[in-house]
Design a protein around this motif. Sequence first.
Motif, PDB file in Angstrom:
ATOM      1  N   ASP A   1      -5.410   2.334   8.488  1.00  0.00           N
ATOM      2  CA  ASP A   1      -5.830   1.910   9.834  1.00  0.00           C
ATOM      3  C   ASP A   1      -6.327   0.471   9.819  1.00  0.00           C
ATOM      4  N   THR A   2      -7.097   0.131   8.776  1.00  0.00           N
ATOM      5  CA  THR A   2      -7.598  -1.240   8.643  1.00  0.00           C
ATOM      6  C   THR A   2      -6.457  -2.219   8.476  1.00  0.00           C
ATOM      7  N   LEU A   3      -5.463  -1.854   7.655  1.00  0.00           N
ATOM      8  CA  LEU A   3      -4.310  -2.730   7.425  1.00  0.00           C
ATOM      9  C   LEU A   3      -3.487  -2.903   8.703  1.00  0.00           C
ATOM     10  N   MET A   4      -3.351  -1.833   9.463  1.00  0.00           N
ATOM     11  CA  MET A   4      -2.609  -1.915  10.727  1.00  0.00           C
ATOM     12  C   MET A   4      -3.334  -2.848  11.708  1.00  0.00           C
ATOM     13  N   GLU A   5      -4.650  -2.711  11.809  1.00  0.00           N
ATOM     14  CA  GLU A   5      -5.424  -3.568  12.701  1.00  0.00           C
ATOM     15  C   GLU A   5      -5.297  -5.032  12.291  1.00  0.00           C
ATOM     16  N   GLU A   6      -5.326  -5.288  10.978  1.00  0.00           N
ATOM     17  CA  GLU A   6      -5.199  -6.654  10.496  1.00  0.00           C
ATOM     18  C   GLU A   6      -3.824  -7.228  10.813  1.00  0.00           C
TER      19      GLU A   6
ATOM     20  N   SER B   1       2.660  12.950   2.377  1.00  0.00           N
ATOM     21  CA  SER B   1       2.635  11.680   1.641  1.00  0.00           C
ATOM     22  C   SER B   1       1.840  10.625   2.408  1.00  0.00           C
ATOM     23  N   GLU B   2       1.979  10.615   3.725  1.00  0.00           N
ATOM     24  CA  GLU B   2       1.242   9.633   4.523  1.00  0.00           C
ATOM     25  C   GLU B   2      -0.262   9.885   4.489  1.00  0.00           C
ATOM     26  N   SER B   3      -0.673  11.124   4.202  1.00  0.00           N
ATOM     27  CA  SER B   3      -2.110  11.413   4.128  1.00  0.00           C
ATOM     28  C   SER B   3      -2.769  10.657   2.974  1.00  0.00           C
ATOM     29  N   HIS B   4      -1.980  10.244   1.981  1.00  0.00           N
ATOM     30  CA  HIS B   4      -2.516   9.460   0.864  1.00  0.00           C
ATOM     31  C   HIS B   4      -2.897   8.044   1.293  1.00  0.00           C
ATOM     32  N   LEU B   5      -2.481   7.663   2.504  1.00  0.00           N
ATOM     33  CA  LEU B   5      -2.748   6.318   3.002  1.00  0.00           C
ATOM     34  C   LEU B   5      -4.009   6.246   3.862  1.00  0.00           C
ATOM     35  N   ASN B   6      -4.665   7.388   4.084  1.00  0.00           N
ATOM     36  CA  ASN B   6      -5.733   7.458   5.089  1.00  0.00           C
ATOM     37  C   ASN B   6      -6.885   6.492   4.827  1.00  0.00           C
TER      38      ASN B   6
ATOM     39  N   TYR C   1       0.833  -1.202   0.000  1.00  0.00           N
ATOM     40  CA  TYR C   1       0.000   0.000   0.000  1.00  0.00           C
ATOM     41  C   TYR C   1       0.872   1.259   0.000  1.00  0.00           C
ATOM     42  N   ILE C   2       1.908   1.260   0.813  1.00  0.00           N
ATOM     43  CA  ILE C   2       2.850   2.388   0.825  1.00  0.00           C
ATOM     44  C   ILE C   2       3.528   2.510  -0.542  1.00  0.00           C
ATOM     45  N   TYR C   3       3.920   1.380  -1.100  1.00  0.00           N
ATOM     46  CA  TYR C   3       4.585   1.356  -2.407  1.00  0.00           C
ATOM     47  C   TYR C   3       3.691   1.955  -3.491  1.00  0.00           C
ATOM     48  N   ASP C   4       2.391   1.698  -3.376  1.00  0.00           N
ATOM     49  CA  ASP C   4       1.438   2.164  -4.392  1.00  0.00           C
ATOM     50  C   ASP C   4       1.076   3.639  -4.224  1.00  0.00           C
ATOM     51  N   LYS C   5       1.052   4.141  -2.984  1.00  0.00           N
ATOM     52  CA  LYS C   5       0.483   5.465  -2.727  1.00  0.00           C
ATOM     53  C   LYS C   5       1.518   6.562  -2.447  1.00  0.00           C
ATOM     54  N   CYS C   6       2.750   6.187  -2.123  1.00  0.00           N
ATOM     55  CA  CYS C   6       3.726   7.190  -1.669  1.00  0.00           C
ATOM     56  C   CYS C   6       4.896   7.298  -2.640  1.00  0.00           C
TER      57      CYS C   6
END
Length: 392
Positions: free
Chosen positions: A376-381, A367-372, A252-257
Amino acid sequence: MYQAFLIKYGEIGIKGKNRHIFEDTLVSQTANALKHADGEFTVRRENGRIYVQAQSAFDFDEAVEAMKQVFGIVGISPVVLTEDEGFERLAESVIDYTQKAFAKQDFTFKVVTRRARKNYPMDSMEVSAALGERLLEAFPGLKVDVHHPQVTLHVEIRNKINIYSHTIPGPGGLPVGTAGRAMLLLSGGIDSPVAGYMTARRGVRIDAVYFHAPPYTSERAKQKVIDLAKSISRYTGPIRLHVVNFTEIQLYIYDKCPQDQMTIIMRRYMMRLAEHFAGEDGSLGLITGESIGQVASQTMQSLAVTNEVCTMPVYRPLIGLDKQDIIDIAQKIGTYETSILPYEDCCTIFVSKHPVTKPNLKSILKSESHLNERIDTLMEEAIKTAETIRIE
């Protein structure tokens, strides 16, 4: 000839009213370490000394190796313990010791006597001089050299009389568990196991978190980290190793940042996750293997940006060491050969070709705002699916 060891410690001796806590912990951990050696032992604390007493036949080298992995031990002295039956009997014991401990009696020596019992009829200097005289009579090849002797023969007059002449170096430091608990970010590299070892050496109990990225990292990479945790657990005691599946977060980071910021952003999310598990385990801080300037994510600017996400202290015991310093320690503690096995971790798989070396916090936050949308869902998982392995 040896049935006992005198355990020497360093800074524990200046701990004042808390000294007994450190001594008791050292006794307990020495006893636990010796469970892995061939033989049966008792460990006791007596008048500022710690003794290991063999209760059966034992493997000398195994026993010494076990004690060399106990933080807090500065020296291990194989010792002969004799009853106080007067000076003549003491002289006989010292002569017998010298004959058995040395293949040839042709060295320079001096005798150093300490009296814990001041009611002994001779003072320390008199005992040393008299024993030296008896040794010269018994072994014509010996010579006295009080300034630079090849052998220093120690005689300590306590409840029992201690006779010893050499001390095997221990690892030093403080007993594990006397300084709280911390969470180590453990990768498959050279640095992080050394960082865990060095922090544990100051009395800190260690747990660890490892970020796994299947299918980009293999089961062999995971096993490599487990093996590294086992290696350092010989010094640190049991470790709870949390294996976190980091693949979806990385993708996800690779795709969005931006690619040049990926390493820093990835590192920030690792620190967030590590802090979660640290809180669950009762840790008081995080430990990393970072050293200033070693890679792009370890410049002063990068470390400052990484720290920004943490509410816990981040301890970096390798911060001022160069790579060869770290390699030397890794070889000494037995982690180096495992660390250089060619199984890559998630940090090396997704590394940018041209990572930013002086990241700007505002730019990183943008850049991290693109992950919003999903982060959070990925972190919980990742937290929910983490595997915890108890390493002994």
